[in-house]
Design an enzyme around this catalytic site. Structure first.
Site, mmCIF file in Angstrom:
data_model
loop_
_atom_site.group_PDB
_atom_site.id
_atom_site.type_symbol
_atom_site.label_atom_id
_atom_site.label_comp_id
_atom_site.label_asym_id
_atom_site.label_seq_id
_atom_site.Cartn_x
_atom_site.Cartn_y
_atom_site.Cartn_z
ATOM 1 N N VAL A 11 88.643 114.593 77.167
ATOM 2 C CA VAL A 11 89.190 113.550 78.042
ATOM 3 C C VAL A 11 89.546 112.309 77.225
ATOM 4 O O VAL A 11 90.626 111.725 77.378
ATOM 5 C CB VAL A 11 88.156 113.199 79.144
ATOM 6 C CG1 VAL A 11 88.643 112.046 79.993
ATOM 7 C CG2 VAL A 11 87.887 114.406 80.009
ATOM 8 N N LEU A 158 93.399 116.445 83.891
ATOM 9 C CA LEU A 158 94.078 117.178 82.817
ATOM 10 C C LEU A 158 93.640 118.627 82.791
ATOM 11 O O LEU A 158 92.484 118.930 83.043
ATOM 12 C CB LEU A 158 93.687 116.589 81.450
ATOM 13 C CG LEU A 158 93.772 115.084 81.280
ATOM 14 C CD1 LEU A 158 93.119 114.690 79.972
ATOM 15 C CD2 LEU A 158 95.214 114.658 81.329
ATOM 16 N N GLU A 160 93.323 121.836 80.172
ATOM 17 C CA GLU A 160 93.382 122.182 78.755
ATOM 18 C C GLU A 160 94.621 123.032 78.511
ATOM 19 O O GLU A 160 94.972 123.867 79.330
ATOM 20 C CB GLU A 160 92.129 122.957 78.341
ATOM 21 C CG GLU A 160 90.912 122.079 78.310
ATOM 22 C CD GLU A 160 89.725 122.753 77.658
ATOM 23 O OE1 GLU A 160 89.922 123.660 76.830
ATOM 24 O OE2 GLU A 160 88.607 122.356 77.981
ATOM 25 N N PHE A 254 97.240 128.979 91.626
ATOM 26 C CA PHE A 254 95.795 129.228 91.637
ATOM 27 C C PHE A 254 95.415 130.379 92.568
ATOM 28 O O PHE A 254 94.396 130.344 93.245
ATOM 29 C CB PHE A 254 95.009 127.938 91.948
ATOM 30 C CG PHE A 254 94.807 127.134 90.705
ATOM 31 C CD1 PHE A 254 95.869 126.439 90.152
ATOM 32 C CD2 PHE A 254 93.585 127.110 90.049
ATOM 33 C CE1 PHE A 254 95.728 125.747 88.962
ATOM 34 C CE2 PHE A 254 93.424 126.426 88.862
ATOM 35 C CZ PHE A 254 94.497 125.740 88.321
ATOM 36 N N ALA A 257 94.245 136.524 90.698
ATOM 37 C CA ALA A 257 92.922 137.165 90.776
ATOM 38 C C ALA A 257 92.583 137.836 89.448
ATOM 39 O O ALA A 257 93.472 138.161 88.664
ATOM 40 C CB ALA A 257 92.942 138.213 91.884
ATOM 41 N N GLY A 258 91.320 138.034 89.185
ATOM 42 C CA GLY A 258 90.940 138.762 87.973
ATOM 43 C C GLY A 258 89.535 138.470 87.514
ATOM 44 O O GLY A 258 88.572 138.579 88.280
ATOM 45 N N CYS A 265 85.006 122.773 83.127
ATOM 46 C CA CYS A 265 85.113 121.939 84.332
ATOM 47 C C CYS A 265 84.717 122.642 85.626
ATOM 48 O O CYS A 265 83.753 122.239 86.266
ATOM 49 C CB CYS A 265 86.534 121.407 84.452
ATOM 50 S SG CYS A 265 87.045 120.561 82.969
HETATM 51 C C1 UGA Z 1 90.627 122.202 85.448
HETATM 52 C C2 UGA Z 1 91.592 121.621 86.490
HETATM 53 O O1 UGA Z 1 92.705 122.504 86.691
HETATM 54 C C3 UGA Z 1 92.101 120.233 86.065
HETATM 55 O O2 UGA Z 1 92.903 119.678 87.094
HETATM 56 C C4 UGA Z 1 90.892 119.325 85.793
HETATM 57 O O3 UGA Z 1 91.295 118.048 85.309
HETATM 58 C C5 UGA Z 1 89.994 119.968 84.751
HETATM 59 O O4 UGA Z 1 89.570 121.259 85.217
HETATM 60 C C6 UGA Z 1 88.810 119.042 84.536
HETATM 61 O O5 UGA Z 1 88.052 118.833 85.482
HETATM 62 O O6 UGA Z 1 88.728 118.411 83.466
HETATM 63 P P1 UGA Z 1 90.944 123.482 83.115
HETATM 64 O O7 UGA Z 1 89.483 123.768 83.195
HETATM 65 O O8 UGA Z 1 91.515 122.974 81.851
HETATM 66 O O9 UGA Z 1 91.365 122.409 84.259
HETATM 67 O O10 UGA Z 1 91.688 124.849 83.405
HETATM 68 P P2 UGA Z 1 92.529 125.565 84.563
HETATM 69 O O11 UGA Z 1 93.892 125.795 84.070
HETATM 70 O O12 UGA Z 1 92.398 124.896 85.862
HETATM 71 O O13 UGA Z 1 91.793 126.984 84.584
HETATM 72 C C7 UGA Z 1 90.404 127.098 84.859
HETATM 73 C C8 UGA Z 1 89.986 128.536 84.937
HETATM 74 O O14 UGA Z 1 90.462 129.138 86.129
HETATM 75 C C9 UGA Z 1 90.491 129.430 83.787
HETATM 76 O O15 UGA Z 1 89.443 130.252 83.367
HETATM 77 C C10 UGA Z 1 91.597 130.241 84.419
HETATM 78 O O16 UGA Z 1 91.781 131.486 83.798
HETATM 79 C C11 UGA Z 1 91.078 130.390 85.831
HETATM 80 N N1 UGA Z 1 92.139 130.641 86.831
HETATM 81 C C12 UGA Z 1 93.067 129.699 87.071
HETATM 82 C C13 UGA Z 1 92.153 131.843 87.513
HETATM 83 O O17 UGA Z 1 91.298 132.722 87.315
HETATM 84 N N2 UGA Z 1 93.135 132.051 88.447
HETATM 85 C C14 UGA Z 1 94.091 131.123 88.706
HETATM 86 O O18 UGA Z 1 94.943 131.380 89.576
HETATM 87 C C15 UGA Z 1 94.063 129.921 87.999
#
Ligand code: UGA
Length: 438
Positions: A11, A158, A160, A254, A257-258, A265
């Protein structure tokens, strides 16, 4: 404006880069000298796409780094608290770094004449800014919040891998302020950012952050539970997601599935919110379920592999992707760790590939896993491949290379990296959680 950003974790460094790009003079502060030296050398202490380029351009001009917190705070108009909030064993967050940073800022403020504003960016449980950070600042500075210094809470959203794009073009900015002066400072700080801005009190800002992540995590666990149900009905979860995603109220995002969500976070924030809710005498039934579904999702991939292979003992399993998602080396709460542990426990031989996260996984599994430089090497002679992270290097694999290289072309995909129809045509046994598998 002149800013001090305390904490150069994810952050902190991205916040610093974002503000420096908008013309503010930003000083990054950390207690770890190696991180500060790295920034000074224009090299990011962590991997994030595009960040080194920004450091190269701005360090020494708009972006500076020091271990001397007091000096940085004294020189700045605004201090951002961006330190980590690790999880305690019961899922609640540990505020030790928040407390020590607040005390150090307060001390620096004690001899400062000019009005200074402190903004909390770290994710903290509702009420923390007012009931924990404020008294520490007041005690250490001998000053009064709202009169002698400002205090606000401005959560970050944000992701990652796309963090720089997110900071440059946020979809909203939450301005949590305890007083009008602080709100004015926050508005000035963000004047060059074009996004809807919502002014709220600090407690509301803190809650918005948790509610946001809890909702997104719920969406993922919902679609994963639907996937588990779809498997029983022999329908395809990706078609279901497409169908429901067309409803504007749901949206298609979002709903992939998987293998479940990982990262620093979602798991931590949902656990922390659940723990705080429990401590406030409300049992969070839905949040508990979100975590429960997510905990078993990676193991479903192993179960699917077992059902296709019969027995895992002695089988060679290729794990494609280790990071919790693509474009990061972060393995915190990554589904890959649960999967590998379960495979090793079943006495399978594990081979793994990841373009960025291999070194981090080595610190967990050492030489119990064979690490490969190329995805193709992972496949050679293996009995089954598990696609855990949808890296572009994995998606770029030719379908016939699975057939050519593997001892048996069985693929369990936790991310739907390929078109199942094409995979079937290529002679692969290509399965996933909640797919039409029969
Ligand atoms: C998440 C949030 O998306 C951000 O908005 C937030 O700022 C951040 O946490 C935080 O609190 O700092 P991040 O952890 O970087 O961001 O990653 P995401 O892209 O949201 O993915 C999180 C997890 O969910 C990953 O393991 C991803 O593979 C999984 N995911 C995401 C799914 O399994 N299915 C989806 O449809 C989307």
């Amino acid at each position: 404006m002149k800013l001090a950003v305390i904490g150069t974790g994810y952050v902190g460094i991205i916040t610093a880069a974002g503000f420096a790009e908008k013309g503010h003079k930003v000083t990054c502060v950390d207690i770890l000298p190696e991180k500060i030296e790295s920034i000074k050398k224009k090299k990011s202490p962590l991997y994030e796409a595009g960040l080194d380029k920004v450091l190269k351009k701005l360090v020494g001009k708009k972006l500076f780094a020091t271990t001397n917190l007091a000096e940085a705070v004294k020189d700045a108009d605004v201090s951002f608290i961006c330190v980590g909030t690790p999880s305690a064993p019961d899922g609640s967050i540990d505020l030790k770094y928040i407390k020590s940073a607040s005390a150090a800022i307060g001390q620096a403020l004690s001899s400062k004449k000019k009005f200074h504003t402190v903004i909390v960016k770290s994710t903290v449980i509702p009420g923390t800014t007012d009931s924990i950070i404020l008294p520490i600042l007041e005690k250490a500075s001998g000053k009064k919040a709202g009169r002698d210094f400002g205090l606000g809470m401005n959560p970050e959203f944000l992701k990652e891998g796309t963090a720089l794009a997110d900071v440059r073009k946020p979809d909203r900015i939450i301005l949590g302020a305890g007083d009008q002066k602080t709100l004015k400072v926050l508005k000035a700080l963000y004047s060059k950012f074009k996004a809807p801005k919502l002014a709220v009190d600090t407690r509301t800002a803190e809650t918005i952050k948790y509610a946001n992540n809890a909702f997104l995590a719920t969406k993922i666990s919902f679609i994963n539970e639907m996937a588990n149900i779809c498997e029983k009905f022999n329908v395809d979860i990706y078609e279901i997601a497409k169908g429901i995603g067309l409803d504007e109220r749901i949206s298609p995002r979002f709903l992939a599935a998987g293998a479940g969500f990982g990262g620093s976070c979602f798991p931590k924030d949902v656990k922390a919110l659940a723990a705080a809710s429990r401590a406030a005498s409300y049992e969070p039934t839905l949040l508990n379920a979100v975590l429960e579904v997510n905990a078993s999702q990676p193991l479903r991939m192993v179960e699917l592999a077992r059902s296709l292979l019969g027995e895992l003992r002695g089988k060679t399993i290729a794990v494609l992707g280790l990071a919790f998602k693509p474009e990061t080396d972060d393995i915190r709460e990554a589904p890959s760790l649960i999967i590998i542990e379960s495979l090793l426990r079943a006495s399978a031989n594990v081979r793994a590939y990841d373009p960025k996260a291999t070194a981090n996984v080595k610190t967990v599994f050492g030489n119990m896993v064979q690490y490969c430089k190329k995805p193709e090497d992972t496949l050679k002679g293996s009995d089954c491949a598990l696609i855990v992270t949808e890296w572009k290097q994995v998606k770029a694999l030719k379908l016939n290379s699975f057939k050519k290289l593997m001892a048996s072309p069985i693929i369990v995909d936790g991310r739907r990296a390929f078109d199942p129809i094409k995979a079937k045509k290529a002679g692969l046994i290509y399965r996933g959680i909640g797919w039409r598998n029969k």
